[in-house]
Every structure is written in C-alpha cells, then in structure tokens.
Enzyme design. Structure first.
Site, PDB file in Angstrom:
ATOM      1  N   GLU A 175      42.622  47.236  45.089  1.00  0.00           N
ATOM      2  CA  GLU A 175      42.387  46.389  46.252  1.00  0.00           C
ATOM      3  C   GLU A 175      43.668  46.078  47.012  1.00  0.00           C
ATOM      4  O   GLU A 175      43.726  45.133  47.796  1.00  0.00           O
ATOM      5  CB  GLU A 175      41.721  45.074  45.815  1.00  0.00           C
ATOM      6  CG  GLU A 175      42.575  44.144  44.975  1.00  0.00           C
ATOM      7  CD  GLU A 175      42.546  44.474  43.482  1.00  0.00           C
ATOM      8  OE1 GLU A 175      42.908  43.587  42.687  1.00  0.00           O
ATOM      9  OE2 GLU A 175      42.162  45.595  43.106  1.00  0.00           O
ATOM     10  N   ASP A 221      46.381  42.006  49.470  1.00  0.00           N
ATOM     11  CA  ASP A 221      45.615  42.091  48.227  1.00  0.00           C
ATOM     12  C   ASP A 221      44.345  41.256  48.400  1.00  0.00           C
ATOM     13  O   ASP A 221      44.417  40.059  48.734  1.00  0.00           O
ATOM     14  CB  ASP A 221      46.436  41.573  47.049  1.00  0.00           C
ATOM     15  CG  ASP A 221      45.814  41.948  45.716  1.00  0.00           C
ATOM     16  OD1 ASP A 221      46.261  42.936  45.131  1.00  0.00           O
ATOM     17  OD2 ASP A 221      44.877  41.253  45.291  1.00  0.00           O
ATOM     18  N   ILE A 222      43.178  41.872  48.204  1.00  0.00           N
ATOM     19  CA  ILE A 222      41.911  41.150  48.328  1.00  0.00           C
ATOM     20  C   ILE A 222      41.795  40.161  47.166  1.00  0.00           C
ATOM     21  O   ILE A 222      41.963  40.534  46.008  1.00  0.00           O
ATOM     22  CB  ILE A 222      40.723  42.130  48.322  1.00  0.00           C
ATOM     23  CG1 ILE A 222      40.836  43.098  49.508  1.00  0.00           C
ATOM     24  CG2 ILE A 222      39.399  41.375  48.383  1.00  0.00           C
ATOM     25  CD1 ILE A 222      39.767  44.161  49.543  1.00  0.00           C
TER      26      ILE A 222
END
Length: 371
Positions: A275, A233-234
């Site tokens: 994301e 996960d960004i």
C-alpha cells in the site's frame, strides 16, 4: 543467376532489419512518432523507396532476361505503414524509373504499374483481413499489374515467367521476416511494460522508480531546480484486507491509483510495494509540495471507494514530504521522506509530515486536522 538472387536476398534482409531497428525499436524514434506521426511515416516510406531502388540497382538476370523485385517494398510500406509511407515509396520508385529509363513507353508503363500496385495495397488495407492474408492477396494481384512493364519486350509472357517465380519467392521470404519482426516488437514492448509497470495499478514499479528517481535527482542538480519526494501509505490497509478480503483490497488500490494520477498528472508515480506509493515532483519547491500533498490527502479522505461486492468505504492516507537539499545524496532524500512518513503515522495517521532542509527531524504539517 544464383549470385544475383543471393545479392538481392542480402539487400532485402539488411533493409528489413534496418527498418525494424530504426523505426520500431528505437526509443527516440517512438517519441518522435508520437509527436510527429506524419513525418515519421514519411521517413519510413522514403526508407522503403530507397530500399526498393537498391534492389533495382542489382537486377536479376535469367537467360538474358533482366528484372528487379524492388516493388516488393511497396507491399512492406503499405501493409505495415499505411497510406503515407506507401505514397512516399511510390514516388521514389517512380523517380527511379524515370531517371533510369528516361521518357519512353516503357517508362510510362512502369509508372502505371507502380500506381496500380499502390492502388491494390490501398484497396487491400480497406478489407478487414489479417496482415498475412492482405500480403498474399496483394502478391497475387501484383503479378498482372507488373506484367505491364514487360509488354514492350518480345515474348513478354516468357520473360514475365521467371520474374513471377522470383517475385513469389521474395514476397514469401519478405513476409516471413516482416511478420517475425512485428511479433518480436510486440513481445519486446510487452516485456518492457511488464518489467517497468505494476501489474495491478499500471504505475511504475520499484525498478522503474529507482531509474526515474536517480534521473530526476541528476536533472535537478544539473538544471539547479528544486525536487520534492512524497511517500504515501494507506492507513490500516491490512485491516481492510482482513475485513473485506484481498479482492476488495486490490480494487481499493486501483481506485487509489486513479485519484493519484488525477491529482498528479505530470509527475512520476510509483507503487513501491503493498500500500506504499511515491510521487516525484520535479521543479517543485517546499510549499508547492506541501500544498499538493495536503490536497491529495483531503481528496482521499473525501472519496468513496467502491467494493467489488457492493457498497462503499472511506480510507485515509499518511504522507511524508522531503525536499532534495544541496549536497544531499539520493539515499538521504529517500530516508528523509521515509522518516517523514512514519512521523505522520505516529502522529495519528491521515496527516502530512515534512522533513525540512536544515532540520534534524520531521514535523507534522500544521494545517492537517487533528483526528
């Protein structure tokens, strides 16, 4: 006469659709084509040659004149397959002429006629024209080449006339079917690609991830191999979108996927939404998965992500790692990877967390630096 024409039409349609299903739509055939392209093309040429022989076995008879339109598959093999299928198809048709008529002047003229037709297709393929124009050009040029086979007969031109009319009819009909098949093949490939790929990054979408994940779990159990799942996960991606705009956010996602594909070239990569990304590591144990996740985290941290309107920014990623444990279901592995990801995010982000087999909660990877 009408019965003979209808029989040949039925053979033509059946062979064209059989070739379409066998050589264009079959998934195993596509994989075989990528691995052994020349063998695959040779098989396609043999199929076209056999189809031409089938048409020759059911000749058309008009006013005492007997002929066949098997040479039409030279067009199909050459224009839609290339030189290799054309060569195989020509050999099969020549052998058919030799075994049917023996060694005679008519046989020699028939062989020369087939070779001339093959040469016409090769020359047409060298010209930058659409398939339709190539087909039309070859059809017109085939007529004088096929006239050689009628020269030994009396009143050759009168005999040739009904053949020419039938050949033009069959050629137009064959092109319509072949062109429709080609367009259908392109649309089906596009539909498959759009239904399984993320439109932005080109990675697997959620639907394709579910299929590949279930397959990977089954194979790991069947082969008794380890299986690891990484969930990424960004960090603070919403703030990036708010500050730099969604266009720059999309550019960052694309560049992120490039690094993902570079670091995991032989793994199943998916964008599961927004994301969030997943990586399926087949035949990969716990330590290998941890090392790969940490290396990827550091690569993202060190990379410069270009913005659409100029400039660069740095981003970080949080990663959750889970290993498929004995007796564990598919959903449990996903749940454990998700819990590991949230542990990494709650632990300060830009970290790797792992949910080890036999443990009741995830733990941060000890080599992750503190932020």
């Amino acid at each position: 006469m009408i019965r003979c024409i209808l029989v040949d039409f039925a053979i033509l349609v059946s062979c064209l659709y059989a070739s379409f299903l066998t050589f264009r739509l079959n998934k195993k055939g596509r994989r075989f084509f990528k691995r052994y392209p020349r063998i695959f093309k040779g098989l396609f040429g043999l199929f076209c040659g056999v189809s031409g022989v089938l048409l020759a076995l059911f000749p058309i008879s008009i006013n005492g004149t007997t002929f066949d339109v098997g040479c039409i598959f030279l067009l199909y093999a050459g224009i839609y397959g290339g030189a290799v299928p054309l060569a195989f198809c020509s050999v099969v048709l020549i052998l058919c002429i030799v075994f049917t008529h023996g060694f005679s002047i008519a046989t020699a003229l028939g062989i020369v006629s087939v070779l001339l037709m093959a040469g016409i297709v090769i020359l047409a393929n060298r010209i930058k024209l659409s398939d339709g124009k190539k087909w039309f050009l070859c059809t017109i040029c085939f007529l004088p080449a096929s006239l050689l086979g009628f020269l030994p007969e009396e009143n050759a031109f009168l005999t040739f006339t009904p053949f020419a009319l039938c050949f033009l009819l069959f050629s137009a009909f064959c092109y319509c079917i072949a062109n429709t098949q080609q367009k259908t093949d392109v649309l089906l490939q596009r539909l498959h690609r759009e239904s399984t790929r993320d439109y932005l990054t080109g990675l697997n979408n959620v639907r394709r991830f579910d299929e590949m994940f279930n397959l990977a779990v089954r194979n790991s159990r069947r082969l008794n191999q380890s299986l690891s799942l990484l969930m990424c996960d960004i960090d603070f991606f919403k703030k990036i979108n708010d500050q730099y705009g969604h266009q720059n956010g999309d550019a960052i996602l694309v560049q992120f996927s490039w690094i993902l594909q570079r670091d995991f070239p032989h793994c199943v990569l998916s964008r599961n939404g927004g994301e969030e990304f997943t990586i399926i590591l087949r035949n990969c144990d716990e330590m290998q998965a941890l090392a790969a996740a940490e290396q990827f985290r550091m690569d993202i941290e060190r990379s410069h992500f270009a913005l659409v309107d100029g400039g660069f920014i740095h981003i970080t990623v949080s990663i959750g790692v889970a290993l498929c444990c004995p007796g564990e279901g598919d959903e449990r592995l996903l749940e454990r990877a998700d819990m590991a990801l949230y542990t990494a995010k709650r632990g300060g982000r830009n970290k790797v967390s792992i949910f080890r087999c036999g443990k009741y909660s995830p733990e941060l990877y000890k080599h992750s630096p503190e932020v």
